[in-house]
Design a protein around this motif. Structure first.
Motif, mmCIF file in Angstrom:
data_model
loop_
_atom_site.group_PDB
_atom_site.id
_atom_site.type_symbol
_atom_site.label_atom_id
_atom_site.label_comp_id
_atom_site.label_asym_id
_atom_site.label_seq_id
_atom_site.Cartn_x
_atom_site.Cartn_y
_atom_site.Cartn_z
ATOM 1 N N SER A 1 0.942 -0.792 -0.186
ATOM 2 C CA SER A 1 0.048 -0.211 0.303
ATOM 3 C C SER A 1 1.303 1.243 -0.089
ATOM 4 C CB SER A 1 -1.384 -0.079 1.431
ATOM 5 O OG SER A 1 -0.076 0.359 2.323
ATOM 6 N N PRO A 2 0.216 2.398 -0.340
ATOM 7 C CA PRO A 2 1.116 3.980 -0.282
ATOM 8 C C PRO A 2 1.777 3.829 1.198
ATOM 9 C CG PRO A 2 -0.986 4.138 -2.261
ATOM 10 C CD PRO A 2 -0.549 2.814 -0.963
ATOM 11 N N LYS A 3 0.545 3.435 2.483
ATOM 12 C CA LYS A 3 1.275 4.239 3.112
ATOM 13 C C LYS A 3 2.261 3.651 4.019
ATOM 14 C CE LYS A 3 -0.855 5.090 7.401
ATOM 15 N NZ LYS A 3 0.090 4.656 8.134
ATOM 16 N N ALA A 4 2.200 1.646 3.585
ATOM 17 C CA ALA A 4 3.311 1.368 4.187
ATOM 18 C C ALA A 4 4.418 1.408 3.422
ATOM 19 C CB ALA A 4 2.913 -0.628 3.460
ATOM 20 N N VAL A 5 4.341 1.722 2.488
ATOM 21 C CA VAL A 5 5.598 1.779 1.520
ATOM 22 C C VAL A 5 5.949 3.052 2.486
ATOM 23 C CG1 VAL A 5 6.926 2.489 -0.584
ATOM 24 C CG2 VAL A 5 5.148 0.713 -0.899
ATOM 25 N N ARG A 6 5.199 4.080 2.097
ATOM 26 C CA ARG A 6 6.215 5.170 3.074
ATOM 27 C C ARG A 6 6.685 4.952 4.369
ATOM 28 N NH1 ARG A 6 4.595 10.650 0.226
ATOM 29 N NH2 ARG A 6 4.431 11.591 2.221
ATOM 30 N N ASP A 7 5.726 4.782 5.269
ATOM 31 C CA ASP A 7 6.185 3.848 6.330
ATOM 32 C C ASP A 7 6.989 2.987 6.553
ATOM 33 O OD1 ASP A 7 3.726 6.767 6.953
ATOM 34 O OD2 ASP A 7 2.806 4.302 7.374
ATOM 35 N N SER A 8 7.798 2.659 5.364
ATOM 36 C CA SER A 8 9.284 1.416 5.476
ATOM 37 C C SER A 8 9.883 1.950 6.170
ATOM 38 C CB SER A 8 8.886 0.682 4.479
ATOM 39 O OG SER A 8 10.314 -0.157 4.275
ATOM 40 N N SER A 9 10.829 0.783 6.892
ATOM 41 C CA SER A 9 12.572 1.475 7.296
ATOM 42 C C SER A 9 13.162 1.831 5.786
ATOM 43 C CB SER A 9 12.682 0.632 8.242
ATOM 44 O OG SER A 9 13.023 -0.390 8.073
ATOM 45 N N ILE A 10 13.331 0.310 4.572
ATOM 46 C CA ILE A 10 13.460 0.375 4.134
ATOM 47 C C ILE A 10 13.093 1.697 2.816
ATOM 48 C CG2 ILE A 10 14.247 -1.395 1.804
ATOM 49 C CD1 ILE A 10 13.273 -3.360 4.159
ATOM 50 N N LYS A 11 14.690 2.269 2.091
ATOM 51 C CA LYS A 11 13.396 3.299 1.533
ATOM 52 C C LYS A 11 13.331 2.774 0.097
ATOM 53 C CE LYS A 11 16.064 7.231 -1.009
ATOM 54 N NZ LYS A 11 16.849 8.370 -1.062
ATOM 55 N N PHE A 12 12.204 3.096 -0.822
ATOM 56 C CA PHE A 12 11.507 2.919 -1.710
ATOM 57 C C PHE A 12 12.070 3.707 -2.555
ATOM 58 C CE2 PHE A 12 7.885 2.665 -4.939
ATOM 59 C CZ PHE A 12 7.896 0.867 -4.664
ATOM 60 N N ASP A 13 12.449 2.660 -4.021
ATOM 61 C CA ASP A 13 12.903 3.419 -5.053
ATOM 62 C C ASP A 13 11.480 3.983 -6.214
ATOM 63 O OD1 ASP A 13 14.214 4.301 -7.549
ATOM 64 O OD2 ASP A 13 16.036 2.468 -6.815
ATOM 65 N N TYR A 14 10.823 4.588 -6.157
ATOM 66 C CA TYR A 14 9.663 5.156 -7.084
ATOM 67 C C TYR A 14 10.556 5.396 -8.243
ATOM 68 C CZ TYR A 14 7.500 6.651 -2.139
ATOM 69 O OH TYR A 14 6.778 6.406 -1.322
ATOM 70 N N ARG A 15 11.522 5.875 -8.162
ATOM 71 C CA ARG A 15 11.870 5.960 -10.355
ATOM 72 C C ARG A 15 11.609 4.621 -10.365
ATOM 73 N NH1 ARG A 15 13.294 9.925 -12.971
ATOM 74 N NH2 ARG A 15 13.182 11.286 -11.218
ATOM 75 N N ARG A 16 12.448 3.637 -9.818
ATOM 76 C CA ARG A 16 12.446 2.850 -10.690
ATOM 77 C C ARG A 16 11.642 1.285 -10.471
ATOM 78 N NH1 ARG A 16 16.164 -2.426 -7.253
ATOM 79 N NH2 ARG A 16 16.254 -4.605 -9.034
ATOM 80 N N ASN B 1 6.750 12.450 -15.845
ATOM 81 C CA ASN B 1 6.438 14.293 -14.688
ATOM 82 C C ASN B 1 7.786 14.361 -13.724
ATOM 83 O OD1 ASN B 1 5.858 16.360 -13.839
ATOM 84 N ND2 ASN B 1 3.595 15.779 -14.335
ATOM 85 N N GLU B 2 8.560 14.692 -13.700
ATOM 86 C CA GLU B 2 9.181 14.821 -12.515
ATOM 87 C C GLU B 2 8.295 15.400 -11.466
ATOM 88 O OE1 GLU B 2 12.377 13.069 -12.100
ATOM 89 O OE2 GLU B 2 12.696 12.824 -14.487
ATOM 90 N N LYS B 3 8.237 16.431 -11.504
ATOM 91 C CA LYS B 3 7.421 17.243 -10.543
ATOM 92 C C LYS B 3 6.258 16.208 -9.973
ATOM 93 C CE LYS B 3 4.574 20.935 -9.439
ATOM 94 N NZ LYS B 3 3.814 22.521 -9.701
ATOM 95 N N SER B 4 6.177 15.272 -9.881
ATOM 96 C CA SER B 4 4.580 14.782 -9.657
ATOM 97 C C SER B 4 5.170 13.293 -9.383
ATOM 98 C CB SER B 4 3.716 14.301 -10.908
ATOM 99 O OG SER B 4 3.446 14.780 -11.435
ATOM 100 N N LEU B 5 6.875 12.507 -9.491
ATOM 101 C CA LEU B 5 7.381 11.792 -8.989
ATOM 102 C C LEU B 5 7.590 12.430 -7.724
ATOM 103 C CD1 LEU B 5 8.298 9.194 -9.652
ATOM 104 C CD2 LEU B 5 10.590 9.775 -10.887
ATOM 105 N N ARG B 6 8.338 13.118 -7.836
ATOM 106 C CA ARG B 6 8.919 13.595 -6.672
ATOM 107 C C ARG B 6 7.517 13.698 -5.270
ATOM 108 N NH1 ARG B 6 11.708 17.560 -9.520
ATOM 109 N NH2 ARG B 6 10.344 19.339 -9.405
ATOM 110 N N ARG B 7 6.658 14.222 -6.070
ATOM 111 C CA ARG B 7 5.375 14.982 -4.677
ATOM 112 C C ARG B 7 5.317 12.848 -4.141
ATOM 113 N NH1 ARG B 7 0.646 17.023 -7.570
ATOM 114 N NH2 ARG B 7 -0.579 16.708 -5.530
ATOM 115 N N LEU B 8 5.127 11.540 -5.046
ATOM 116 C CA LEU B 8 4.680 10.562 -4.611
ATOM 117 C C LEU B 8 5.110 10.199 -3.196
ATOM 118 C CD1 LEU B 8 4.755 8.547 -7.932
ATOM 119 C CD2 LEU B 8 2.969 9.104 -5.732
ATOM 120 N N LYS B 9 6.941 11.115 -3.310
ATOM 121 C CA LYS B 9 7.788 10.511 -2.183
ATOM 122 C C LYS B 9 7.940 10.998 -0.644
ATOM 123 C CE LYS B 9 11.539 9.926 -5.564
ATOM 124 N NZ LYS B 9 12.273 10.321 -6.187
#
Length: 318
Positions: free
Chosen positions: A65-80, A310-318
């Motif tokens: 889930s988006p929340k689980a990804v954001r809360d995870s201690s492991i850094k998630f690679d959104y671009r990948r 869209n780099e701006k939208s991608l940054r907003r995911l993080k």
């Protein structure tokens, strides 16, 4: 006119106004923090849009889930992860280009799944059902692309298979086999006493019948021939340290059981014939070749495709 308004009404109006502002800020900041639900585009692949919602749906497909990804201690690679979605979209487009969606077996499979899903939902094709069916169809198109375009490109000669066999013979060795007798007791003190008796010449089988709590006790502790790779690591390590007709030191099993093992026989593992493991080797090298071909195909596809992130939208995911 303001004098006609009661003091408590003025207070309530202020509270309502403040609450309205708080709500407005919450909506604004929440949309920045959790843009997963929006239709704002993250990328365009040959004109096709990948939205933030597509990103979120792909996460959910992998049970994240988006929340689980954001809360995870492991850094998630959104671009990948976004690039993985882009690759999927490229494969879907290729499937359409090769008209794999018109193959009879594909049409039949998708139609059968649609009927099954509609039946479970009372034949109601609402938005949720339509979206699910569309995702299913896309996944099947990716499968068809791989099956019809990538898999046929995999060609391995017997010389390649034989070379891998010759260079990795240790991988195709049969495990050593051992014939074991065991005595298992509950107390460490009793285990030490029994081991001393065995060192002093006591009969292992007799003691096993009298003292062991293992199911093999009635057979004098004998458990027959066993492959070394089927033994637990602690037992296998202990057995490796002794010769035939010798006994191990006391081995702690679990939290409260103690074991003494006698090695009665040893058969060294032999090398499996090439003909026996040929299909296994083909599977190993085939997977490696498949990964390489798919990566190369997608890399070439990206060169001739229009891909905008869209780099701006991608940054907003993080």
């Amino acid at each position: 006119m303001d004098k006609l308004v009661c003091p408590w009404e003025r207070v309530m109006n202020k509270i309502i106004g403040i609450c309205g502002l708080i709500f407005l800020f919450a909506v604004i900041f929440n949309s920045n923090a959790y843009p997963f639900w929006g239709s704002k585009y993250l990328a365009k692949v040959n004109g096709e849009v990948i939205t933030a919602k597509d990103f979120k749906d792909s996460l959910m497909r992998f049970h994240m889930s988006p929340k689980a990804v954001r809360d995870s201690s492991i850094k998630f690679d959104y671009r990948r992860f976004l690039n993985r979605i882009i690759d999927d979209r490229l494969m879907i487009q290729e499937a359409y280009r090769f008209e794999l969606d018109k193959k009879p077996d594909f049409i039949k499979r998708v139609k059968a799944k649609e009927q099954s899903v509609l039946k479970r939902h009372g034949n109601k094709k609402n938005t949720k059902v339509r979206n699910w069916l569309e995702k299913y169809k896309e996944l099947q198109l990716i499968h068809e692309f791989k099956k019809n375009i990538i898999y046929p490109m995999i060609r391995l000669t017997d010389d390649e298979l034989r070379e891998y066999y010759d260079n990795n013979k240790e991988r195709f060795m049969r495990s050593d086999r051992v014939m074991l007798d065991i005595i298992e007791v509950k107390g460490e003190k009793e285990a030490k006493e029994l081991r001393n008796e065995l060192i002093n010449g006591a009969n292992f089988s007799m003691l096993a019948r009298e003292k062991s709590v293992a199911t093999s006790a009635k057979k004098g502790g004998n458990i027959g021939w066993v492959s070394m790779n089927r033994l637990s690591p602690v037992i296998a390590e202990a057995v490796k340290k002794i010769e035939v007709n010798e006994i191990t030191n006391i081995i702690l099993i679990g939290h409260s059981s103690y074991m003494i093992i006698k090695l009665n026989g040893l058969e060294r593992g032999t090398l499996k014939k090439f003909s026996v493991v040929r299909d296994e080797i083909y599977g190993i090298l085939g997977k490696q070749r498949y990964d390489s071909l798919l990566k190369r195909y997608l890399a070439e596809l990206r060169k001739v495709s229009s891909i905008k992130i869209n780099e701006k939208s991608l940054r907003r995911l993080k």
